[in-house]
Design a protein around this motif. Structure first.
Motif, PDB file in Angstrom:
ATOM      1  N   ASP A 145       0.828  -1.204   0.000  1.00  0.00           N
ATOM      2  CA  ASP A 145       0.000   0.000   0.000  1.00  0.00           C
ATOM      3  C   ASP A 145       0.866   1.258   0.000  1.00  0.00           C
ATOM      4  N   LEU A 146       1.927   1.246   0.790  1.00  0.00           N
ATOM      5  CA  LEU A 146       2.833   2.395   0.843  1.00  0.00           C
ATOM      6  C   LEU A 146       3.504   2.616  -0.510  1.00  0.00           C
TER       7      LEU A 146
ATOM      8  N   LEU B  35       4.573  27.664  -3.146  1.00  0.00           N
ATOM      9  CA  LEU B  35       3.580  27.793  -2.072  1.00  0.00           C
ATOM     10  C   LEU B  35       2.166  27.567  -2.595  1.00  0.00           C
ATOM     11  N   ILE B  36       1.862  28.126  -3.754  1.00  0.00           N
ATOM     12  CA  ILE B  36       0.534  27.919  -4.345  1.00  0.00           C
ATOM     13  C   ILE B  36       0.338  26.433  -4.659  1.00  0.00           C
ATOM     14  N   ASN B  37       1.374  25.810  -5.161  1.00  0.00           N
ATOM     15  CA  ASN B  37       1.344  24.375  -5.440  1.00  0.00           C
ATOM     16  C   ASN B  37       1.056  23.587  -4.158  1.00  0.00           C
ATOM     17  N   LEU B  38       1.714  23.941  -3.063  1.00  0.00           N
ATOM     18  CA  LEU B  38       1.520  23.268  -1.785  1.00  0.00           C
ATOM     19  C   LEU B  38       0.081  23.418  -1.298  1.00  0.00           C
ATOM     20  N   VAL B  39      -0.474  24.608  -1.407  1.00  0.00           N
ATOM     21  CA  VAL B  39      -1.845  24.841  -0.953  1.00  0.00           C
ATOM     22  C   VAL B  39      -2.822  23.999  -1.771  1.00  0.00           C
ATOM     23  N   ILE B  40      -2.612  23.931  -3.071  1.00  0.00           N
ATOM     24  CA  ILE B  40      -3.511  23.144  -3.920  1.00  0.00           C
ATOM     25  C   ILE B  40      -3.391  21.653  -3.608  1.00  0.00           C
ATOM     26  N   VAL B  41      -2.173  21.162  -3.451  1.00  0.00           N
ATOM     27  CA  VAL B  41      -1.982  19.738  -3.113  1.00  0.00           C
ATOM     28  C   VAL B  41      -2.627  19.434  -1.764  1.00  0.00           C
ATOM     29  N   GLY B  42      -2.424  20.303  -0.792  1.00  0.00           N
ATOM     30  CA  GLY B  42      -3.041  20.097   0.524  1.00  0.00           C
ATOM     31  C   GLY B  42      -4.553  20.063   0.443  1.00  0.00           C
ATOM     32  N   PHE B  43      -5.135  20.956  -0.343  1.00  0.00           N
ATOM     33  CA  PHE B  43      -6.585  20.987  -0.480  1.00  0.00           C
ATOM     34  C   PHE B  43      -7.105  19.724  -1.164  1.00  0.00           C
ATOM     35  N   VAL B  44      -6.425  19.291  -2.215  1.00  0.00           N
ATOM     36  CA  VAL B  44      -6.846  18.079  -2.922  1.00  0.00           C
ATOM     37  C   VAL B  44      -6.753  16.871  -1.997  1.00  0.00           C
TER      38      VAL B  44
ATOM     39  N   ALA C 294       1.476   9.423  -5.458  1.00  0.00           N
ATOM     40  CA  ALA C 294       1.817  10.776  -5.023  1.00  0.00           C
ATOM     41  C   ALA C 294       2.750  11.450  -6.025  1.00  0.00           C
ATOM     42  N   GLY C 295       3.690  10.708  -6.563  1.00  0.00           N
ATOM     43  CA  GLY C 295       4.586  11.268  -7.577  1.00  0.00           C
ATOM     44  C   GLY C 295       3.820  11.685  -8.820  1.00  0.00           C
ATOM     45  N   ALA C 296       2.916  10.829  -9.264  1.00  0.00           N
ATOM     46  CA  ALA C 296       2.109  11.155 -10.440  1.00  0.00           C
ATOM     47  C   ALA C 296       1.184  12.332 -10.150  1.00  0.00           C
ATOM     48  N   ALA C 297       0.571  12.338  -8.969  1.00  0.00           N
ATOM     49  CA  ALA C 297      -0.322  13.443  -8.607  1.00  0.00           C
ATOM     50  C   ALA C 297       0.459  14.738  -8.492  1.00  0.00           C
ATOM     51  N   GLY C 298       1.693  14.662  -8.011  1.00  0.00           N
ATOM     52  CA  GLY C 298       2.546  15.856  -7.922  1.00  0.00           C
ATOM     53  C   GLY C 298       2.799  16.459  -9.288  1.00  0.00           C
ATOM     54  N   LEU C 299       3.038  15.625 -10.275  1.00  0.00           N
ATOM     55  CA  LEU C 299       3.245  16.127 -11.638  1.00  0.00           C
ATOM     56  C   LEU C 299       1.977  16.773 -12.182  1.00  0.00           C
ATOM     57  N   VAL C 300       0.840  16.145 -11.914  1.00  0.00           N
ATOM     58  CA  VAL C 300      -0.433  16.698 -12.386  1.00  0.00           C
ATOM     59  C   VAL C 300      -0.700  18.043 -11.729  1.00  0.00           C
ATOM     60  N   VAL C 301      -0.472  18.124 -10.423  1.00  0.00           N
ATOM     61  CA  VAL C 301      -0.726  19.375  -9.713  1.00  0.00           C
ATOM     62  C   VAL C 301       0.256  20.456 -10.160  1.00  0.00           C
ATOM     63  N   SER C 302       1.516  20.097 -10.367  1.00  0.00           N
ATOM     64  CA  SER C 302       2.488  21.088 -10.850  1.00  0.00           C
ATOM     65  C   SER C 302       2.071  21.622 -12.213  1.00  0.00           C
ATOM     66  N   GLY C 303       1.630  20.742 -13.085  1.00  0.00           N
ATOM     67  CA  GLY C 303       1.148  21.186 -14.388  1.00  0.00           C
ATOM     68  C   GLY C 303      -0.073  22.072 -14.260  1.00  0.00           C
ATOM     69  N   PHE C 304      -0.980  21.703 -13.349  1.00  0.00           N
ATOM     70  CA  PHE C 304      -2.181  22.516 -13.126  1.00  0.00           C
ATOM     71  C   PHE C 304      -1.810  23.907 -12.625  1.00  0.00           C
TER      72      PHE C 304
END
Length: 136
Positions: free
Chosen positions: A16-17, A86-95, A24-34
């Motif tokens: 699971d980990l 920072l904006i990236n961090l806020v969006i990832v945290g919210f998601v 998380a790595g894939a989601a990080g790329l998606v969020v960075s692109g967003f």
């Protein structure tokens, strides 16, 4: 030792980990692109065309040779890139908050264990054993 390691790796928690890290790595790329391709142009539009990624405080200018090559690169504090992060961090945290909240709603509430029936106390049981032993 190898068998113990194999048992450890094959447990559900480790698998699971591993899946979570990959997602998380894939989601990080998606969020960075967003953030970089959708959110920051919108923020830049409302701030008068400002691109945060280009904002910096130059400490020393780049030194350019006569042939046009850079001999010494500029030294700058890139605070705009930090704002993007920072904006990236806020969006990832919210998601992640929304995902965890949705997951918690799908889980069944834990049923409380029924209290054990009230029986004789330990002292009462010991007294009963003592009385039975006296009779013999």
């Amino acid at each position: 030792m190898l068998k113990e390691f194999k048992n450890f790796i094959m447990t559900g928690n480790v698998i699971d980990l591993a899946v979570a890290v990959l997602l998380a790595g894939a989601a990080g790329l998606v969020v960075s692109g967003f953030v970089n391709d959708i959110m920051m142009p919108i923020v830049g539009y409302f701030t008068g065309g400002v691109d945060f990624s280009d904002m910096k405080i130059i400490l020393s200018e780049a030194v350019v040779a006569a042939d046009g090559s850079v001999t010494t690169p500029e030294s700058a504090i890139r605070y705009g890139a930090w704002v993007n992060t920072l904006i990236n961090l806020v969006i990832v945290g919210f998601v992640l908050f929304v995902i965890v909240k949705a997951y918690n709603k799908t889980k069944k509430p834990k049923e409380e264990a029924a209290p054990a029936p009230k029986g004789p106390s330990q002292e009462e049981l010991l007294a009963e054993i003592r009385d039975l032993l006296k009779k013999k």
